[in-house]
Design a protein around this motif. Structure first.
Motif, PDB file in Angstrom:
ATOM      1  N   ARG A   1       0.832  -1.206   0.000  1.00 67.26           N
ATOM      2  CA  ARG A   1       0.000   0.000   0.000  1.00 67.26           C
ATOM      3  C   ARG A   1       0.868   1.258   0.000  1.00 67.26           C
ATOM      4  O   ARG A   1       0.559   2.247  -0.672  1.00 67.26           O
ATOM      5  CB  ARG A   1      -0.941  -0.002   1.207  1.00 67.26           C
TER       6      ARG A   1
ATOM      7  N   LEU B   1       2.424   1.556  -3.514  1.00 72.06           N
ATOM      8  CA  LEU B   1       1.443   1.877  -4.560  1.00 72.06           C
ATOM      9  C   LEU B   1       1.008   3.335  -4.558  1.00 72.06           C
ATOM     10  O   LEU B   1       0.381   3.801  -5.505  1.00 72.06           O
ATOM     11  CB  LEU B   1       0.208   0.980  -4.403  1.00 72.06           C
ATOM     12  N   ARG B   2       1.350   4.063  -3.509  1.00 66.20           N
ATOM     13  CA  ARG B   2       1.026   5.485  -3.488  1.00 66.20           C
ATOM     14  C   ARG B   2       1.793   6.246  -4.569  1.00 66.20           C
ATOM     15  O   ARG B   2       1.308   7.236  -5.120  1.00 66.20           O
ATOM     16  CB  ARG B   2       1.354   6.084  -2.120  1.00 66.20           C
TER      17      ARG B   2
ATOM     18  N   SER C   1       3.740   2.330  -9.951  1.00 67.44           N
ATOM     19  CA  SER C   1       2.795   1.477 -10.647  1.00 67.44           C
ATOM     20  C   SER C   1       2.756   0.117  -9.955  1.00 67.44           C
ATOM     21  O   SER C   1       3.598  -0.190  -9.106  1.00 67.44           O
ATOM     22  CB  SER C   1       3.214   1.299 -12.106  1.00 67.44           C
ATOM     23  N   VAL C   2       1.769  -0.705 -10.334  1.00 66.80           N
ATOM     24  CA  VAL C   2       1.661  -2.035  -9.733  1.00 66.80           C
ATOM     25  C   VAL C   2       2.936  -2.836  -9.966  1.00 66.80           C
ATOM     26  O   VAL C   2       3.471  -3.467  -9.048  1.00 66.80           O
ATOM     27  CB  VAL C   2       0.440  -2.782 -10.306  1.00 66.80           C
TER      28      VAL C   2
ATOM     29  N   ALA D   1      -0.326  -7.292  -5.196  1.00 67.55           N
ATOM     30  CA  ALA D   1      -0.353  -5.877  -5.564  1.00 67.55           C
ATOM     31  C   ALA D   1      -1.514  -5.580  -6.510  1.00 67.55           C
ATOM     32  O   ALA D   1      -2.177  -4.547  -6.397  1.00 67.55           O
ATOM     33  CB  ALA D   1       0.978  -5.483  -6.212  1.00 67.55           C
ATOM     34  N   VAL D   2      -1.779  -6.491  -7.427  1.00 62.33           N
ATOM     35  CA  VAL D   2      -2.905  -6.327  -8.348  1.00 62.33           C
ATOM     36  C   VAL D   2      -4.223  -6.297  -7.569  1.00 62.33           C
ATOM     37  O   VAL D   2      -5.096  -5.454  -7.817  1.00 62.33           O
ATOM     38  CB  VAL D   2      -2.922  -7.463  -9.396  1.00 62.33           C
TER      39      VAL D   2
ATOM     40  N   SER E   1      -4.533  -3.043  -5.616  1.00 65.76           N
ATOM     41  CA  SER E   1      -4.755  -1.920  -6.522  1.00 65.76           C
ATOM     42  C   SER E   1      -6.202  -1.883  -7.008  1.00 65.76           C
ATOM     43  O   SER E   1      -6.831  -0.823  -7.064  1.00 65.76           O
ATOM     44  CB  SER E   1      -3.802  -2.012  -7.712  1.00 65.76           C
ATOM     45  N   LYS E   2      -6.755  -3.056  -7.344  1.00 65.84           N
ATOM     46  CA  LYS E   2      -8.152  -3.116  -7.793  1.00 65.84           C
ATOM     47  C   LYS E   2      -9.093  -2.712  -6.672  1.00 65.84           C
ATOM     48  O   LYS E   2     -10.058  -1.980  -6.890  1.00 65.84           O
ATOM     49  CB  LYS E   2      -8.487  -4.526  -8.268  1.00 65.84           C
TER      50      LYS E   2
ATOM     51  N   LYS F   1      -8.485  -0.739  -4.196  1.00 65.43           N
ATOM     52  CA  LYS F   1      -8.356   0.691  -3.985  1.00 65.43           C
ATOM     53  C   LYS F   1      -9.172   1.466  -5.014  1.00 65.43           C
ATOM     54  O   LYS F   1      -9.801   2.468  -4.693  1.00 65.43           O
ATOM     55  CB  LYS F   1      -6.878   1.084  -4.075  1.00 65.43           C
ATOM     56  N   ASP F   2      -9.165   0.998  -6.258  1.00 66.41           N
ATOM     57  CA  ASP F   2      -9.918   1.674  -7.315  1.00 66.41           C
ATOM     58  C   ASP F   2     -11.428   1.538  -7.147  1.00 66.41           C
ATOM     59  O   ASP F   2     -12.191   2.433  -7.512  1.00 66.41           O
ATOM     60  CB  ASP F   2      -9.512   1.132  -8.689  1.00 66.41           C
TER      61      ASP F   2
END
Length: 292
Positions: free
Chosen positions: A248, A251-252, A255-256, A278-279, A282-283, A285-286
Motif C-alpha cells: 500500500r 502503490l502510493r 505502478s503495480v 499488488a494487483v 490496486s483493484k 483501492k480503485d
C-alpha cells in the motif's frame, strides 16, 4: 474517606466514578459513597444518571458535563473544587474518559493542582475481553471505529497488523458493514460480537470474521450496544499484513509492476506472489469509495 460518625466525608477534588453499563447492581459500594457525598455529580445526561441515583436514594445535585461543555464550564467546576468541594464525574455508562467526555476536565484539574481520584468499576472493554475467550495477556482498545468506509478499513488494517487482542466499539447499525470490511482483510481471524453486556439479553457471538460477516449480512444489524473483540494475528496473518502494508505504501507513488518489484526485493518474497497481491490491492483501492 469516612468521618468518625460514620458519615462519608470526601476531601476536595475530582472523583472519576465508574457507573454500571447495564445492570444497576454492578455499581460499587465506594462509588455509591462518593456519589452520595459529593457536592455535585457532573454527568453526560442528567436523566440517565438520575435513574442510578434514584435507585439508591441518592439526592446529590446533578450538572451536565459533556462533549459540548466549554472552557468556562470546566473553569467553574475547577473553581468549586479549589474552594473546597468534592465533585464526582460520571459518564452515562462505564468508566469516565473511556470514549466518553472528561479528558479536558481531568487535564484542567491536574493543571490547577486539584486532586484527581479514580473510583474504578464497570467497563464494557474489560467485560467484553473477559467474555470473548481470546488471549488477554496483551490487548489494545481502539475506541469507536470510523463511520466512513475507507477510514474504517484503514483503522482495521492498522489494528490487524498489531500483536495482541483488540477491543473496539461499533454501533449496531454499522456492524454488518464493519464485519464485511474485517472479513475482506482477515477472513479467518477469530472475532467475538459482545452485545448488551450485563443486560438481560447479553450474548457473545463467536466465529471467524468471514462467518460473522455472513451471519449479520443475512440477519441484519442486531439490537443494543455492541463491542467487537478481534483475536491476535497468527504468524501467517502477521506476514500477510506486513506485505499489504508495504505494498500500500509503495502503490502510493509507483505502478503495480514497480511496487511489486520493489517490495519483492525488500522482503525476499517471490515476485509473482507479490505482484498478484499488488494487483488485488490496486483493484480494491480503485473500487472502494469513501462512503458510509
Amino acid at each position: 474517606m469516612k468521618a468518625l460518625d460514620g458519615q462519608v466525608k470526601l476531601t476536595p477534588g475530582l472523583y472519576l466514578v465508574a457507573t454500571p453499563i447495564g445492570n444497576l447492581r454492578d455499581v460499587t459500594l465506594r462509588a455509591l459513597d462518593v456519589l452520595g457525598a459529593a457536592s455535585t455529580v457532573a454527568c453526560e445526561d442528567t436523566r440517565v444518571t438520575r435513574r442510578l441515583l434514584d435507585r439508591y436514594d441518592i439526592t446529590t445535585p446533578l450538572s451536565r458535563y459533556d462533549d459540548h461543555s466549554s472552557e468556562a464550564d470546566r473553569q467553574r467546576l475547577i473553581d468549586r473544587m479549589l474552594a473546597g468541594e468534592a465533585i464526582a464525574l460520571a459518564s452515562d455508562a462505564g468508566t469516565p474518559l473511556v470514549s466518553d467526555p472528561g479528558f479536558k476536565l481531568v487535564r484542567a484539574a491536574i493543571a490547577a493542582g486539584v486532586t484527581v481520584v479514580p473510583i474504578p468499576g464497570p467497563s464494557s472493554v474489560l467485560a467484553a475481553l473477559c467474555l470473548a475467550g481470546l488471549p488477554t495477556d496483551r490487548f489494545s482498545f481502539g475506541g469507536f471505529l470510523p463511520e466512513k468506509r475507507v477510514a474504517r478499513q484503514n483503522a482495521l488494517n492498522e489494528l490487524l497488523r498489531q500483536p495482541g487482542t483488540h477491543v473496539v466499539f461499533e454501533s449496531a447499525r454499522r456492524l454488518p458493514a464493519s464485519l464485511a470490511d474485517l472479513a475482506a482483510l482477515a477472513p479467518d481471524r477469530p472475532v467475538v460480537v459482545a452485545r448488551e453486556l450485563t443486560k438481560h439479553f447479553e450474548e457473545g457471538v463467536r466465529g471467524t470474521a468471514a462467518e460473522l460477516a455472513a451471519r449479520y449480512q443475512k440477519e441484519g444489524p442486531p439490537r443494543g450496544e455492541v463491542v467487537l473483540v478481534i483475536g491476535p494475528p497468527d504468524e501467517a496473518d502477521a506476514e500477510a499484513a506486513d506485505l499489504d502494508a508495504a505494498l500500500r505504501t509503495a502503490l502510493r507513488d509507483l505502478s503495480v509492476k514497480e511496487a511489486a518489484s520493489a517490495v519483492a526485493f525488500m522482503t525476499g518474497l517471490p515476485r509473482r506472489e507479490v505482484y498478484a497481491r499488488a494487483v488485488t490491492l490496486s483493484k480494491a483501492k480503485d473500487e472502494v469509495g469513501d462512503e458510509p
